[in-house]
Design a protein around this motif. Structure first.
Motif, mmCIF file in Angstrom:
data_model
loop_
_atom_site.group_PDB
_atom_site.id
_atom_site.type_symbol
_atom_site.label_atom_id
_atom_site.label_comp_id
_atom_site.label_asym_id
_atom_site.label_seq_id
_atom_site.Cartn_x
_atom_site.Cartn_y
_atom_site.Cartn_z
ATOM 1 N N PRO A 227 0.803 -1.220 0.000
ATOM 2 C CA PRO A 227 0.000 0.000 0.000
ATOM 3 C C PRO A 227 0.839 1.275 0.000
ATOM 4 C CG PRO A 227 0.266 -0.728 2.232
ATOM 5 C CD PRO A 227 1.023 -1.719 1.377
ATOM 6 N N LEU A 228 0.209 2.370 -0.416
ATOM 7 C CA LEU A 228 0.681 3.708 -0.101
ATOM 8 C C LEU A 228 -0.004 4.076 1.201
ATOM 9 C CD1 LEU A 228 2.056 6.461 -0.763
ATOM 10 C CD2 LEU A 228 -0.067 7.077 -1.956
ATOM 11 N N VAL A 229 0.745 4.281 2.264
ATOM 12 C CA VAL A 229 0.187 4.536 3.587
ATOM 13 C C VAL A 229 0.158 6.041 3.841
ATOM 14 C CG1 VAL A 229 0.419 4.136 6.068
ATOM 15 C CG2 VAL A 229 1.037 2.326 4.443
ATOM 16 N N ILE A 230 -1.038 6.619 3.850
ATOM 17 C CA ILE A 230 -1.192 8.050 4.106
ATOM 18 C C ILE A 230 -1.268 8.275 5.611
ATOM 19 C CG2 ILE A 230 -2.660 10.062 3.751
ATOM 20 C CD1 ILE A 230 -1.147 9.087 1.252
ATOM 21 N N GLY B 36 7.007 10.652 4.839
ATOM 22 C CA GLY B 36 7.189 12.092 4.794
ATOM 23 C C GLY B 36 6.996 12.726 3.430
ATOM 24 N N LYS B 37 6.608 11.954 2.417
ATOM 25 C CA LYS B 37 6.395 12.511 1.083
ATOM 26 C C LYS B 37 5.017 13.141 1.004
ATOM 27 C CE LYS B 37 6.402 11.278 -3.838
ATOM 28 N NZ LYS B 37 6.645 10.186 -4.833
ATOM 29 N N ARG B 38 4.951 14.347 0.403
ATOM 30 C CA ARG B 38 3.692 15.077 0.295
ATOM 31 C C ARG B 38 3.086 14.911 -1.099
ATOM 32 N NH1 ARG B 38 2.463 21.521 1.341
ATOM 33 N NH2 ARG B 38 3.421 21.726 -0.718
ATOM 34 N N TYR B 39 1.753 14.843 -1.132
ATOM 35 C CA TYR B 39 1.021 14.669 -2.387
ATOM 36 C C TYR B 39 -0.106 15.702 -2.473
ATOM 37 C CZ TYR B 39 3.019 9.943 -1.986
ATOM 38 O OH TYR B 39 3.869 8.874 -1.831
#
Length: 454
Positions: free
Chosen positions: A31-34, A47-50
């Motif tokens: 998954p991409l974990v938000i 810590g990456k922003r979208y």
């Protein structure tokens, strides 16, 4: 003892089944974990922003991290964390929200009924419609018409209304009482030489022919989104609704406007019903009702629907339907505060102000070699792509572009080969430019890769 996985990604793969996901592929990809969000942005656990170009799932109107909604939830949780609306019971937030929604309705409505998702709202609408038909001594009047590519949810009945193949495959759907009529997508469905006006009239003619073929006395209702969302952001051609609604009135067929995506400002008015001059008997609402901070949805029904249902419940002694969390006090309190924010900050007016920039940037991609069509209205739109290398694999190019967008810090959603844009209503013009600048870079990168591999 079996050692459990350590990372959240590994634990997700080990224990969770995901919606709208290839389960076996997920076991490999993870998954991409938000982890957090603020405004139009979310941040993952690394810590990456979208830029959240889909407002979650078409739904976070006021943006992420709105403290007023958090505070509203805490206040209500401390006062009354849960109660129900069964058997003559009620509580303040559900009463206030019902009154607010009936008052906001763009056409006369009699009652509000609360559910927990758009799917449940549409499923409940079907049950209400069938109950009403029986109450009126018309038990044969049970068929429901929706549209090819329409989206109305995923319960057994709502998924049957949904006109998308993957919502039916291997589920033994649709159910027998549901029929589907023409999708109002001019580019793909219109006949050669057919004008938009002619196409709109043909859609209405197709609907009438279906009603006559089934028998008008057997058709109870027509479900439709003002703008089709998950089916590809399909904006109906001019004159479509003006042609459709008289057919419904001619045969006394109830009209259910599915406002789950369009409601609360998305199309540039408070409701899509206003944008297109609709006169529904039932409206289903969710998503931006609470900005999806908590699950809540609603049906608004007019007196034509409510009266026979009330009479039948009196005859039987009850209306035997309900959900444990219908009108949940915390969700209702958050929804009320969310609606206050939408009104106080004039987010509908804001959508009207920034929509021209959104549509301008969206349509600027129409001449790109990979783009076959751009479609949009208000703050909802899509860019549909195609390339000969993916001609035999529908959705492959859209999926490839969607992955590239995510790598570059933009979360969209590909509906086949159509990339959707439905940002929080609070988005600014500079942020619109930022969003589409990222898209432009990703689109050019994918085009360059395709050219290089030619």
């Amino acid at each position: 003892m079996t050692q459990l996985p350590n990372s959240i990604e590994a634990r997700d793969v080990a224990f969770q089944l995901h919606s709208y996901t290839d389960a076996r592929k997920h076991e490999e990809a993870g998954p991409l974990v938000i982890d957090s969000g603020e405004g139009i942005y979310v941040q993952d656990n690394n810590g990456k922003r979208y830029i959240e170009a889909m407002a979650g799932l078409w739904s976070v109107a006021v943006g992420f991290g709105e403290k007023r909604l958090i505070d509203a939830a805490v206040r209500q949780m401390e006062k009354l964390p849960y109660y129900h609306t069964f058997t003559h019971k009620s509580h303040g937030p559900s009463v206030e929200l019902a009154e607010k929604l009936v008052g906001m309705a763009p056409v006369p409505m009699s009652k509000a009924y609360f559910t927990n998702s758009g799917s449940e709202a549409n499923d409940t609408a079907i049950k209400l419609i069938w109950y009403r038909s029986n109450a009126m001594g018309k038990p044969e009047r049970k068929k429901i018409i929706s549209r090819v590519k329409g989206y109305h949810g995923v319960t057994i009945a709502a998924a049957s209304l949904t006109g998308l193949p993957n919502n039916h495959r291997s589920f033994d759907l649709p159910i027998e009482q549901v029929r589907h009529t023409t999708c109002p997508h001019y580019r793909t469905v219109a006949k050669p030489g057919e004008s938009e006006a002619e196409f709109a009239k043909r859609c209405a003619s197709d609907l009438e022919e279906l009603i006559l073929a089934e028998g008008p006395e057997t058709v109870a209702a027509f479900f439709a989104e003002p703008v089709m969302g998950a089916g590809g952001v399909i904006v109906p051609p001019e004159g479509y609704w003006a042609a459709i609604q008289p057919v419904l009135k001619k045969y006394d067929i109830l009209f259910v406007a599915d406002e789950v995506i369009c409601g609360f400002g998305r199309t540039g008015n408070m409701f899509g019903t206003q944008t297109f001059g609709l006169e529904p008997d039932i409206m289903t609402l969710s998503k931006q009702l609470s900005s999806s901070y908590l699950p809540i949805s609603a049906l608004l029904v007019n007196e034509k629907v409510y009266g026979p249902v009330a009479d039948e419940s009196h005859k039987i002694g009850t209306w035997g339907h309900g959900y444990t969390a219908s009108g949940h006090p915390v969700a209702a309190a958050v929804a009320l505060e969310n609606l206050r924010i939408i009104e106080e900050r004039d987010l509908v007016g804001h959508v009207k102000d920034v929509s021209p920039r959104f549509i301008e940037r969206l349509n600027a991609f129409a001449d790109h070699p990979l783009v076959v069509e751009t479609r949009g209205l208000g703050l909802i739109g899509t860019i549909e792509v195609a390339h000969e290398k993916h001609a035999d694999a529908p959705g492959a190019l859209g999926g490839r572009l969607n992955r590239e967008l995510q790598e570059r810090g933009l979360i969209s959603r590909n509906m086949g080969d159509a990339l959707a844009f439905c940002p929080p209503l609070v988005i600014t013009e500079p942020q619109i430019d930022e969003m589409f600048d990222v898209f432009a870079g990703a689109l050019d990168a994918v085009a360059k890769d395709l050219d290089a591999s030619a």
